[in-house]
Design an enzyme around this catalytic site. Structure first.
Site, PDB file in Angstrom:
ATOM      1  CB  CYS A  40       3.271  23.725  -2.021  1.00 27.50           C
ATOM      2  SG  CYS A  40       4.215  23.330  -0.549  1.00 27.50           S
TER       3      CYS A  40
ATOM      4  CG  HIS B  28       4.167  21.209  -5.188  1.00 23.72           C
ATOM      5  ND1 HIS B  28       5.263  22.026  -4.969  1.00 23.72           N
ATOM      6  CD2 HIS B  28       3.874  20.625  -3.992  1.00 23.72           C
ATOM      7  CE1 HIS B  28       5.604  21.929  -3.694  1.00 23.72           C
ATOM      8  NE2 HIS B  28       4.794  21.093  -3.084  1.00 23.72           N
TER       9      HIS B  28
ATOM     10  CG  ASN C 292       7.921  20.579  -1.115  1.00 28.36           C
ATOM     11  OD1 ASN C 292       7.809  21.732  -1.551  1.00 28.36           O
ATOM     12  ND2 ASN C 292       6.911  19.916  -0.610  1.00 28.36           N
TER      13      ASN C 292
HETATM   14  N1  COA Z   1      13.972   7.194   6.405  1.00 25.83           N
HETATM   15  C1  COA Z   1      13.906   5.861   6.542  1.00 25.83           C
HETATM   16  N2  COA Z   1      12.787   5.197   6.877  1.00 25.83           N
HETATM   17  C2  COA Z   1      11.685   5.950   7.056  1.00 25.83           C
HETATM   18  C3  COA Z   1      11.673   7.337   6.924  1.00 25.83           C
HETATM   19  C4  COA Z   1      12.892   7.961   6.599  1.00 25.83           C
HETATM   20  N3  COA Z   1      12.999   9.299   6.441  1.00 25.83           N
HETATM   21  N4  COA Z   1      10.435   7.799   7.161  1.00 25.83           N
HETATM   22  C5  COA Z   1       9.673   6.725   7.428  1.00 25.83           C
HETATM   23  N5  COA Z   1      10.432   5.600   7.369  1.00 25.83           N
HETATM   24  C6  COA Z   1      10.000   4.205   7.580  1.00 25.83           C
HETATM   25  C7  COA Z   1       8.781   4.126   8.468  1.00 25.83           C
HETATM   26  O1  COA Z   1       9.150   4.025   9.828  1.00 25.83           O
HETATM   27  C8  COA Z   1       8.111   2.876   7.970  1.00 25.83           C
HETATM   28  O2  COA Z   1       8.766   1.759   8.504  1.00 25.83           O
HETATM   29  P1  COA Z   1       7.940   0.420   8.923  1.00 25.83           P
HETATM   30  O3  COA Z   1       7.348  -0.077   7.642  1.00 25.83           O
HETATM   31  O4  COA Z   1       9.000  -0.452   9.493  1.00 25.83           O
HETATM   32  O5  COA Z   1       6.923   0.897   9.899  1.00 25.83           O
HETATM   33  C9  COA Z   1       8.396   2.869   6.459  1.00 25.83           C
HETATM   34  O6  COA Z   1       9.580   3.684   6.302  1.00 25.83           O
HETATM   35  C10 COA Z   1       7.277   3.448   5.650  1.00 25.83           C
HETATM   36  O7  COA Z   1       6.894   4.696   6.221  1.00 25.83           O
HETATM   37  P2  COA Z   1       5.736   5.568   5.622  1.00 25.83           P
HETATM   38  O8  COA Z   1       5.499   6.765   6.470  1.00 25.83           O
HETATM   39  O9  COA Z   1       4.586   4.638   5.342  1.00 25.83           O
HETATM   40  O10 COA Z   1       6.403   6.007   4.240  1.00 25.83           O
HETATM   41  P3  COA Z   1       5.728   6.598   2.958  1.00 25.83           P
HETATM   42  O11 COA Z   1       5.927   5.691   1.846  1.00 25.83           O
HETATM   43  O12 COA Z   1       4.344   7.135   3.209  1.00 25.83           O
HETATM   44  O13 COA Z   1       6.666   7.864   2.683  1.00 25.83           O
HETATM   45  C11 COA Z   1       6.639  10.244   2.823  1.00 25.83           C
HETATM   46  C12 COA Z   1       6.689   8.931   3.600  1.00 25.83           C
HETATM   47  C13 COA Z   1       6.626  11.387   3.822  1.00 25.83           C
HETATM   48  C14 COA Z   1       7.848  10.321   1.938  1.00 25.83           C
HETATM   49  C15 COA Z   1       5.335  10.245   1.959  1.00 25.83           C
HETATM   50  O14 COA Z   1       4.235   9.870   2.753  1.00 25.83           O
HETATM   51  C16 COA Z   1       5.065  11.573   1.318  1.00 25.83           C
HETATM   52  O15 COA Z   1       5.839  12.075   0.530  1.00 25.83           O
HETATM   53  N6  COA Z   1       3.897  12.193   1.612  1.00 25.83           N
HETATM   54  C17 COA Z   1       3.547  13.469   1.051  1.00 25.83           C
HETATM   55  C18 COA Z   1       4.271  14.554   1.806  1.00 25.83           C
HETATM   56  C19 COA Z   1       4.274  15.869   1.060  1.00 25.83           C
HETATM   57  O16 COA Z   1       4.283  15.916  -0.127  1.00 25.83           O
HETATM   58  N7  COA Z   1       4.286  16.966   1.833  1.00 25.83           N
HETATM   59  C20 COA Z   1       4.372  18.289   1.318  1.00 25.83           C
HETATM   60  C21 COA Z   1       3.118  18.713   0.679  1.00 25.83           C
HETATM   61  S1  COA Z   1       3.237  20.286  -0.032  1.00 25.83           S
END
Ligand code: COA
Length: 319
Positions: A116, A241, A271
């Site tokens: 990215c 980004h 993204n």
């Molecule tokens: N829909 C609904 N619930 C979801 C979910 C989804 N798509 N994904 C995870 N959850 C739930 C989880 O099961 C968890 O539930 P719990 O609290 O009951 O265990 C809760 O939501 C929180 O999950 P978590 O993984 O801690 O969420 P988060 O706040 O870290 O968000 C991302 C997840 C992926 C959105 C976030 O971590 C992110 O954007 N990371 C960077 C990824 C990125 O930018 N990648 C590309 C780089 S170029």
């Protein structure tokens, strides 16, 4: 990171173009595909919908053609094509070969892959070509992440999508190009947090990527600003980004740049990896949000884990 040597031949952006596939996939569509909700995705990422479909070559031809038309130049005048992509259509040859042919270019063409961060890497490489004698360079960032996304995995499928953004860079004789500072970085030890095997789907540890993303964006942007001798409050527009609105908010807060100065398109693009920065920059340009003389900071991060930033004086530093 090296400073730009005094007197090196610079360049300005004279044309830009974007391309998105026609198919819209909303958060409500995703609710039908796996256990998620529109509310959760919007709150945790800022993404409401994304575009999917097309090919890396096809989208690159579309955005590249628009950029060339806007620059008002003959394709034969272009000296080099730099295509940033993580999702080439074929293993061999590079996707840039087909794009070069279809756009009627007669010049060297190559792909680069810095995930990215790729477009910003490409922008710096394009300036390097200009410094070495090229006069007009077409620089494109395109990805079709939908091809390497597991559409049953709610961890990744809420984020990724397809698109393309292109610019034409033209050399300037007066020595005062637009690029005031740049930084390219990578940390291969973090590869395990975000990767796809050849022929496989993207695997991601979202929380770890989030944490590192904010840190490396801030580090890279700070290095570039320091090299250019520019402070954050002088920035007119930051083009980050487009991965997650919370990453952008957190990085902007740490850099001391208000969110009103951030270009964002992720709410309707998701993204799009290499395309994300040019899509956001091009939209800001089309909306007249970037004016002659403005300081524009591009900053990206990605798998690798790469980071890249570039500071532009829009229109060049006239002397
Ligand atoms: N829909 C609904 N619930 C979801 C979910 C989804 N798509 N994904 C995870 N959850 C739930 C989880 O099961 C968890 O539930 P719990 O609290 O009951 O265990 C809760 O939501 C929180 O999950 P978590 O993984 O801690 O969420 P988060 O706040 O870290 O968000 C991302 C997840 C992926 C959105 C976030 O971590 C992110 O954007 N990371 C960077 C990824 C990125 O930018 N990648 C590309 C780089 S170029």
């Amino acid at each position: 990171m090296p400073k730009i040597p005094a007197g090196v031949r610079g360049a300005v952006i004279t044309g830009w173009g974007s391309a998105l596939p026609p198919k819209v996939l909303t958060n409500h569509d995703l609710e039908q595909m796996f256990d998620t909700s529109d509310e959760w995705i919007v709150e945790r990422t800022g993404i409401r919908e994304r575009r999917v479909g097309g090919t890396t070559v096809g989208l690159s031809i579309e955005s590249g053609r628009r950029a060339i038309e806007m620059a008002g130049i003959d394709p034969l005048e272009i000296d080099a094509l730099v295509l940033s992509t993580t999702t080439p259509d074929r293993a061999v040859p590079a996707s840039s070969a087909a794009v070069q042919h279809e756009l009627g270019l007669r010049c060297g063409a190559f792909d680069i892959n810095a995930a990215c961060s790729g477009f910003t890497y490409g922008l710096v490489v394009s300036h390097g070509l200009i410094a070495m004698g090229s006069k007009k360079v077409l620089c494109i960032g395109t990805d079709c992440l939908s091809k390497i996304t597991d559409w049953t995995d709610r961890n990744t499928a809420i984020l990724f999508a397809d698109g393309s953004g292109a610019i034409v860079l033209e050399s300037v004789d007066h020595g005062g190009g637009q690029l005031l500072g740049w930084d390219l970085d990578a940390d291969g030890s973090a590869e395990r947090f975000l990767f796809a095997e050849v022929g496989g789907f993207v695997q991601m540890e979202g929380k770890e990527v989030f944490r590192r993303a904010v840190r490396i964006m801030v580090d890279s942007a700070t290095k570039t600003l320091n090299h250019a001798g520019v402070s954050a409050d002088e920035i007119a527009m930051v083009v980050p980004h487009q991965a997650n609105i919370r990453i952008i908010e957190s990085a902007c807060a740490k850099l001391g740049i208000p969110m009103e100065k951030a270009a964002t398109v992720l709410h309707y693009t998701g993204n799009t990896s290499s395309a994300s920065i040019p899509l956001a920059m091009n939209e800001a340009l089309d909306a007249g949000r970037i004016k002659h003389g403005d300081l524009v900071l591009l900053v990206g991060f990605g798998a690798g884990m790469t980071a890249a930033s570039a500071l532009l004086r829009w229109g060049g530093d006239e002397q």
